[in-house]
Design an enzyme around this catalytic site. Structure first.
Site, PDB file in Angstrom:
ATOM      1  N   ILE A   1       0.844  -1.206   0.000  1.00 51.68           N
ATOM      2  CA  ILE A   1       0.000   0.000   0.000  1.00 51.68           C
ATOM      3  C   ILE A   1       0.877   1.253   0.000  1.00 51.68           C
ATOM      4  O   ILE A   1       0.590   2.229  -0.705  1.00 51.68           O
ATOM      5  CB  ILE A   1      -0.967  -0.017   1.213  1.00 51.68           C
TER       6      ILE A   1
ATOM      7  N   ARG B   1     -15.139 -11.115   2.533  1.00 55.22           N
ATOM      8  CA  ARG B   1     -14.339  -9.924   2.839  1.00 55.22           C
ATOM      9  C   ARG B   1     -14.740  -8.791   1.903  1.00 55.22           C
ATOM     10  O   ARG B   1     -15.421  -9.015   0.890  1.00 55.22           O
ATOM     11  CB  ARG B   1     -12.833 -10.209   2.637  1.00 55.22           C
TER      12      ARG B   1
ATOM     13  N   ASP C   1      -8.989 -16.407  11.479  1.00 61.06           N
ATOM     14  CA  ASP C   1      -9.875 -15.891  10.429  1.00 61.06           C
ATOM     15  C   ASP C   1     -11.299 -15.789  10.967  1.00 61.06           C
ATOM     16  O   ASP C   1     -11.684 -16.534  11.870  1.00 61.06           O
ATOM     17  CB  ASP C   1      -9.879 -16.824   9.213  1.00 61.06           C
TER      18      ASP C   1
ATOM     19  N   TYR D   1      -2.281  -9.658  15.644  1.00 60.09           N
ATOM     20  CA  TYR D   1      -2.113  -8.575  14.653  1.00 60.09           C
ATOM     21  C   TYR D   1      -3.154  -7.475  14.896  1.00 60.09           C
ATOM     22  O   TYR D   1      -2.824  -6.294  15.035  1.00 60.09           O
ATOM     23  CB  TYR D   1      -2.250  -9.124  13.232  1.00 60.09           C
TER      24      TYR D   1
ATOM     25  N   PHE E   1      -9.235 -21.597   2.784  1.00 64.63           N
ATOM     26  CA  PHE E   1      -9.279 -21.969   4.197  1.00 64.63           C
ATOM     27  C   PHE E   1     -10.701 -21.816   4.744  1.00 64.63           C
ATOM     28  O   PHE E   1     -11.122 -20.731   5.093  1.00 64.63           O
ATOM     29  CB  PHE E   1      -8.285 -21.114   4.999  1.00 64.63           C
TER      30      PHE E   1
HETATM   31  P1  NAD Z   1       3.496  -4.566   3.434  1.00 67.17           P
HETATM   32  O1  NAD Z   1       4.094  -5.631   4.279  1.00 67.17           O
HETATM   33  O2  NAD Z   1       3.476  -4.748   1.976  1.00 67.17           O
HETATM   34  O3  NAD Z   1       4.179  -3.164   3.748  1.00 67.17           O
HETATM   35  C1  NAD Z   1       4.714  -2.834   5.031  1.00 67.17           C
HETATM   36  C2  NAD Z   1       6.071  -2.218   4.799  1.00 67.17           C
HETATM   37  O4  NAD Z   1       6.617  -1.882   6.078  1.00 67.17           O
HETATM   38  C3  NAD Z   1       7.053  -3.190   4.124  1.00 67.17           C
HETATM   39  O5  NAD Z   1       7.727  -2.535   3.080  1.00 67.17           O
HETATM   40  C4  NAD Z   1       8.000  -3.573   5.246  1.00 67.17           C
HETATM   41  O6  NAD Z   1       9.294  -3.866   4.757  1.00 67.17           O
HETATM   42  C5  NAD Z   1       7.962  -2.324   6.114  1.00 67.17           C
HETATM   43  N1  NAD Z   1       8.316  -2.575   7.511  1.00 67.17           N
HETATM   44  C6  NAD Z   1       7.869  -3.567   8.306  1.00 67.17           C
HETATM   45  N2  NAD Z   1       8.418  -3.456   9.528  1.00 67.17           N
HETATM   46  C7  NAD Z   1       9.221  -2.365   9.494  1.00 67.17           C
HETATM   47  C8  NAD Z   1      10.064  -1.720  10.445  1.00 67.17           C
HETATM   48  N3  NAD Z   1      10.194  -2.187  11.701  1.00 67.17           N
HETATM   49  N4  NAD Z   1      10.744  -0.613  10.071  1.00 67.17           N
HETATM   50  C9  NAD Z   1      10.623  -0.126   8.807  1.00 67.17           C
HETATM   51  N5  NAD Z   1       9.850  -0.693   7.867  1.00 67.17           N
HETATM   52  C10 NAD Z   1       9.150  -1.791   8.220  1.00 67.17           C
HETATM   53  O7  NAD Z   1       2.010  -4.334   3.997  1.00 67.17           O
HETATM   54  P2  NAD Z   1       0.820  -3.505   3.345  1.00 67.17           P
HETATM   55  O8  NAD Z   1      -0.188  -4.459   2.867  1.00 67.17           O
HETATM   56  O9  NAD Z   1       1.343  -2.463   2.435  1.00 67.17           O
HETATM   57  O10 NAD Z   1       0.222  -2.825   4.650  1.00 67.17           O
HETATM   58  C11 NAD Z   1       0.535  -1.485   5.004  1.00 67.17           C
HETATM   59  C12 NAD Z   1      -0.190  -1.138   6.284  1.00 67.17           C
HETATM   60  O11 NAD Z   1      -1.594  -1.333   6.094  1.00 67.17           O
HETATM   61  C13 NAD Z   1       0.199  -2.003   7.465  1.00 67.17           C
HETATM   62  O12 NAD Z   1       0.251  -1.173   8.608  1.00 67.17           O
HETATM   63  C14 NAD Z   1      -0.940  -2.991   7.585  1.00 67.17           C
HETATM   64  O13 NAD Z   1      -1.127  -3.438   8.900  1.00 67.17           O
HETATM   65  C15 NAD Z   1      -2.112  -2.139   7.129  1.00 67.17           C
HETATM   66  N6  NAD Z   1      -3.213  -2.955   6.580  1.00 67.17           N
HETATM   67  C16 NAD Z   1      -2.995  -3.749   5.492  1.00 67.17           C
HETATM   68  C17 NAD Z   1      -4.043  -4.530   4.998  1.00 67.17           C
HETATM   69  C18 NAD Z   1      -3.855  -5.442   3.805  1.00 67.17           C
HETATM   70  O14 NAD Z   1      -4.719  -6.283   3.554  1.00 67.17           O
HETATM   71  N7  NAD Z   1      -2.794  -5.312   3.022  1.00 67.17           N
HETATM   72  C19 NAD Z   1      -5.304  -4.479   5.619  1.00 67.17           C
HETATM   73  C20 NAD Z   1      -5.491  -3.634   6.695  1.00 67.17           C
HETATM   74  C21 NAD Z   1      -4.436  -2.874   7.177  1.00 67.17           C
END
Ligand code: NAD
Length: 352
Positions: free
Chosen positions: A10, A229, A293, A147, A216
């Protein structure tokens, strides 16, 4: 604009959206779940450079503080986190450490440098198993896995900080299930392991990297027995973030909004729509339910529409079409950067 986790799924799309709208973007990411190639793609798609990129762990307070010293940051989008509910059940501590500890480290650096504006990535997973129907922001939190709990704790910390800091403004966006890819086919979701999210899993099966999709749970109390979802296109998700920036100053304190489509799709719905998009039936098998889930999670996203006049414009068909385009052009993700993209006749230049 400082973007934590800007190389992630994202975050990378958000960087493009911000660059496209004239923002200066500074990225911090430790590449735990991403790679530096992503940011080169971001620059190619946007046709602009990211201002600076720092490979660092947001829990490393000294390095993070140095970023704030070096740049004039006016607001932060905080994406960096670990995001797998099932992995968090097996190993909860890293989830609290990164998601809660990372957020407090960031807040500390922001506070030390007089930065008070934050857009926080939360999740509808905070609602847990709240039953069928649309879940609005007043649904009580009852996360089903560490989480979701880590995000819920972070939300409470942010709310408390806002209560005691009159200058602080936080927009907490609870996403449903962001999915899909940038329409250029250059950016998408590239899990570093077996995909935890449905769309990249289906896409990897469709492209032949995996034999069949494991669904699943086929015995949920839903019309077809598979989990439901709310798949919101990642481009809609990041547009909501950009619109959020226009509303950060509307009111002090913390506000919480769901970001979703407001429509539920079952796993079998997704398989059918994806199969239509890729022109062949995606093979699947029904496996036991996965711990952590829930049967149904569909966001009522009407509050954000009322507040900002923003609503998503893309549907599940767009999600599947764009996810499939990305998978076709990048069959191995970003690993051999541009391999599929160049094979498709693109020259790697930003689209006109
Ligand atoms: P992603 O894993 O693709 O991106 C997260 C990024 O953060 C990665 O590039 C990772 O390398 C970086 N990262 C992780 N730990 C780190 C740290 N300690 N220091 C620096 N960088 C770090 O995940 P995403 O799908 O892009 O999700 C982004 C945000 O959206 C997250 O906070 C996630 O919880 C939230 N979110 C995602 C979803 C989904 O379905 N993708 C749904 C709800 C919420």
């Amino acid at each position: 604009m400082l973007v934590t986790g800007g190389a992630g799924f994202i975050g990378s799309h958000a960087c493009v959206e911000l660059l496209d709208h004239g923002y200066e973007v500074i990225v911090v990411d430790d590449y735990t779940n991403s790679s530096p190639q992503v940011l080169a793609r971001v620059e190619r798609v946007a046709g602009r450079f990211v201002g600076a990129v720092y490979e660092l762990d947001i829990r490393d307070r000294r390095s993070l503080s140095a970023v704030f010293e070096r740049h004039s940051v006016d607001a932060v989008m905080h994406f960096a986190a670990l995001k797998s509910p099932s992995a968090s059940l097996k190993s909860p501590v890293p989830y609290y450490d990164t998601n809660v500890g990372g957020t407090t480290a960031l807040l500390r650096a922001m506070h030390e440098h007089g930065v008070h504006r934050l857009v926080f990535s939360s999740t509808c997973a905070v609602y847990g198993d709240a039953g069928p129907g649309l879940l609005d922001e007043s649904t009580p939190a009852a996360p089903a896995a560490p989480y979701g709990t880590s995000k819920w704790i972070s939300e409470q910390i942010l709310a408390d900080v806002c209560r005691h800091c009159p200058d602080c403004t936080v927009l907490c966006l609870r996403y449903a299930n962001p999915a899909g890819a940038h329409p250029s086919g250059m950016l998408g979701e590239v899990p570093s392991d077996v995909p935890d999210n449905l769309l990249p899993y289906v896409a990897q099966v469709a492209v032949g990297r995996r034999e069949r999709l494991r669904i699943f749970g086929g015995d949920y109390p839903t019309p077809d027995g598979t989990a439901i979802r709310d798949y919101i296109h990642v481009m809609d998700t990041v547009e909501a973030h950009r619109v959020a920036l226009d509303h950060l100053a509307d009111a002090p304190g913390m506000r919480v909004f769901n970001i979703g489509l407001g429509q539920g799709s079952s796993v079998l719905d997704v398989v059918a729509v994806f199969s239509a998009a890729c022109g062949r039936q995606v093979p699947y098998e029904i496996a036991p339910r996965r711990p952590g889930d829930v049967a149904s999670l569909v966001a009522d996203a009407s509050a954000v529409s009322r507040a900002w006049g923003w609503r998503p414009t893309r549907d599940l068909g767009d999600v599947c079409r764009d996810a499939w385009r990305f998978q076709q052009l990048n069959p191995r993700g970003y690993r051999e950067d541009g391999e599929g993209y160049r094979a498709a006749g693109h020259d790697g230049q930003p689209p006109a």
